[in-house]
Design an enzyme around this catalytic site. Sequence first.
Site, short mmCIF file in Angstrom:
data_model
loop_
_atom_site.label_atom_id
_atom_site.label_comp_id
_atom_site.label_asym_id
_atom_site.label_seq_id
_atom_site.Cartn_x
_atom_site.Cartn_y
_atom_site.Cartn_z
N ARG A 17 35.76 38.77 32.34
CA ARG A 17 35.59 39.07 33.78
C ARG A 17 35.89 40.55 33.88
O ARG A 17 37.01 40.98 33.70
CB ARG A 17 36.57 38.24 34.62
CG ARG A 17 36.61 38.63 36.10
CD ARG A 17 35.30 38.28 36.79
NE ARG A 17 35.42 38.43 38.24
CZ ARG A 17 35.06 39.52 38.92
NH1 ARG A 17 34.56 40.57 38.27
NH2 ARG A 17 35.19 39.58 40.23
N HIS B 160 38.07 45.36 37.19
CA HIS B 160 37.82 45.34 38.63
C HIS B 160 39.13 45.44 39.39
O HIS B 160 40.21 45.42 38.82
CB HIS B 160 37.08 44.06 39.02
CG HIS B 160 37.89 42.82 38.82
ND1 HIS B 160 38.09 42.25 37.57
CD2 HIS B 160 38.56 42.01 39.70
CE1 HIS B 160 38.84 41.17 37.68
NE2 HIS B 160 39.15 41.00 38.96
N HIS C 72 40.77 44.49 43.75
CA HIS C 72 40.51 43.84 45.04
C HIS C 72 41.29 44.52 46.17
O HIS C 72 42.31 45.19 45.93
CB HIS C 72 40.96 42.37 45.02
CG HIS C 72 40.43 41.57 43.88
ND1 HIS C 72 39.14 41.10 43.82
CD2 HIS C 72 41.03 41.13 42.75
CE1 HIS C 72 38.97 40.41 42.71
NE2 HIS C 72 40.10 40.42 42.03
N GLU D 171 45.87 39.25 43.84
CA GLU D 171 45.24 38.14 43.12
C GLU D 171 46.33 37.33 42.41
O GLU D 171 47.12 37.88 41.65
CB GLU D 171 44.23 38.64 42.10
CG GLU D 171 43.65 37.55 41.19
CD GLU D 171 42.70 38.10 40.15
OE1 GLU D 171 41.71 38.75 40.54
OE2 GLU D 171 42.96 37.91 38.94
N HIS E 260 42.36 45.50 36.91
CA HIS E 260 42.70 44.55 35.86
C HIS E 260 41.44 43.93 35.27
O HIS E 260 40.33 44.12 35.79
CB HIS E 260 43.63 43.46 36.40
CG HIS E 260 43.09 42.73 37.60
ND1 HIS E 260 43.13 43.25 38.88
CD2 HIS E 260 42.48 41.51 37.71
CE1 HIS E 260 42.60 42.39 39.73
NE2 HIS E 260 42.18 41.34 39.04
N GLU F 136 34.49 36.58 46.68
CA GLU F 136 34.53 37.02 45.29
C GLU F 136 33.42 38.01 44.98
O GLU F 136 33.57 38.89 44.11
CB GLU F 136 34.44 35.80 44.37
CG GLU F 136 34.32 36.09 42.89
CD GLU F 136 35.55 36.76 42.29
OE1 GLU F 136 35.46 37.23 41.15
OE2 GLU F 136 36.60 36.80 42.97
#
Length: 439
Positions: A150, A153, A155, A159, A198, A223
Amino acid sequence: MFQVSRLLCTLLLAQLVASAPAASSSTVVQEASSTVSGIDATATVPFATTDPNQELWGPDSDPSVPAPQRNKLGASIIGPSNPELELQNADLLAPPTTDGGDVQNAKWPFSLSHNRLQTGGWARQQNVEQMPIATSMAGVDMRLEAGAIRELHWHKTSEWAYVLKGTTQVTAVDANGRNFVGNAGPGDLWFFPAGVPHSLQATADDPDGSEFLLIFPDGTFNEDGTFLLTDWLSHVPFEVILKNFQATDPEQFSHIPAQQLYIFPSVPPTSDTPPEDPQGQVPQSFVFPLSQMNATQLAGGSIKMADSTVFPVSTTVSVAEVTVNPGGMRELHWHPTMDEWSFFLEGQGRMTIFAAEGNAATFDYQAGDIGFVPATFGHYVENTGNTTLRYLEIFNGDRVQDISLSQWLALTPPDLVKAHLNLDDETIAKLPKVKPVVV
């Protein structure tokens, strides 16, 4: 006029008691034999029903069984129906007679969420678009094949994660340039504060890779709105990229993907040692080994909790992992300031949510289902199956807190309790002064 009104009230009350269902005869006996002190409840309203209101069928029942009927109420379905869904939602089709008013839907199966399929894995989410009552938290169920990433990225929100299967390696760098690399296995947690970049990568510990539950303390979280490394650089002029990285060879930056990778296959990590960092590593671990914590054993199950008291970095989300034995129940309680986002891991259960002023609704849950209870709403979780019920209570706060109905009554002056519920001294004396949690 007062005497006439009083007579009308008396006649109305008599009519209510006389027309009550099967429990009315026992109610009359109960009223006649009551010798406890305090105000007689029947001077104001009749006693609550003592009729059983259990779940009428379960997911494994005969598909011909479900019908919107309870006692003499309702009628059979003679039009189209969906027996598989009705088997899973007995208390919506034939609700307990104690339900009433209007409560927003508090169940969402991840199986109904749209799935985003990628090379190397997938992701499906729940937010207010799927369950409008869940205004404070949203969830994502994500799967990575072994080695899949993943991508790097960050946010706008924090998270929090619970690992369902396999092992995931996480990396991060905080605002002070301190780095972190750690592994989270089944039943473990990780947490990243808002804005901290992360990545997530499935290790080779499990040949199938990993799957994990992500929680974001914002019901509108999407998401697809994540800030992704490749998405950003594909929207920066090439000469700016060269200038930023002080590149002497443009060829080295000529293979940046033209669009986001999101989830993509790669080689499983071979080490969990972070690169050497002159600023040092983050002072508080972003991973917590909840799987290694001993559960508190209770009469009807167990509980273990992870909040900021043991996982200091997790300041916006906390969790209780609960097991309920067959026939057991997570006691009647409420959470004073935090909403509860529930995720059912195994078994089956049901929950009645009390929203005040006569509003109450009962929902049935199976593995993979999401539940939601707003702060202060009274509820319980009952194991309605023949196997252990295991689920997560996830809160939008740094502490796990609840108020037990039994403990509240046990620590309240007995005469007050008698005046409300007509309980006798022996019953009141047996109320637990220490919170039972699971009974």
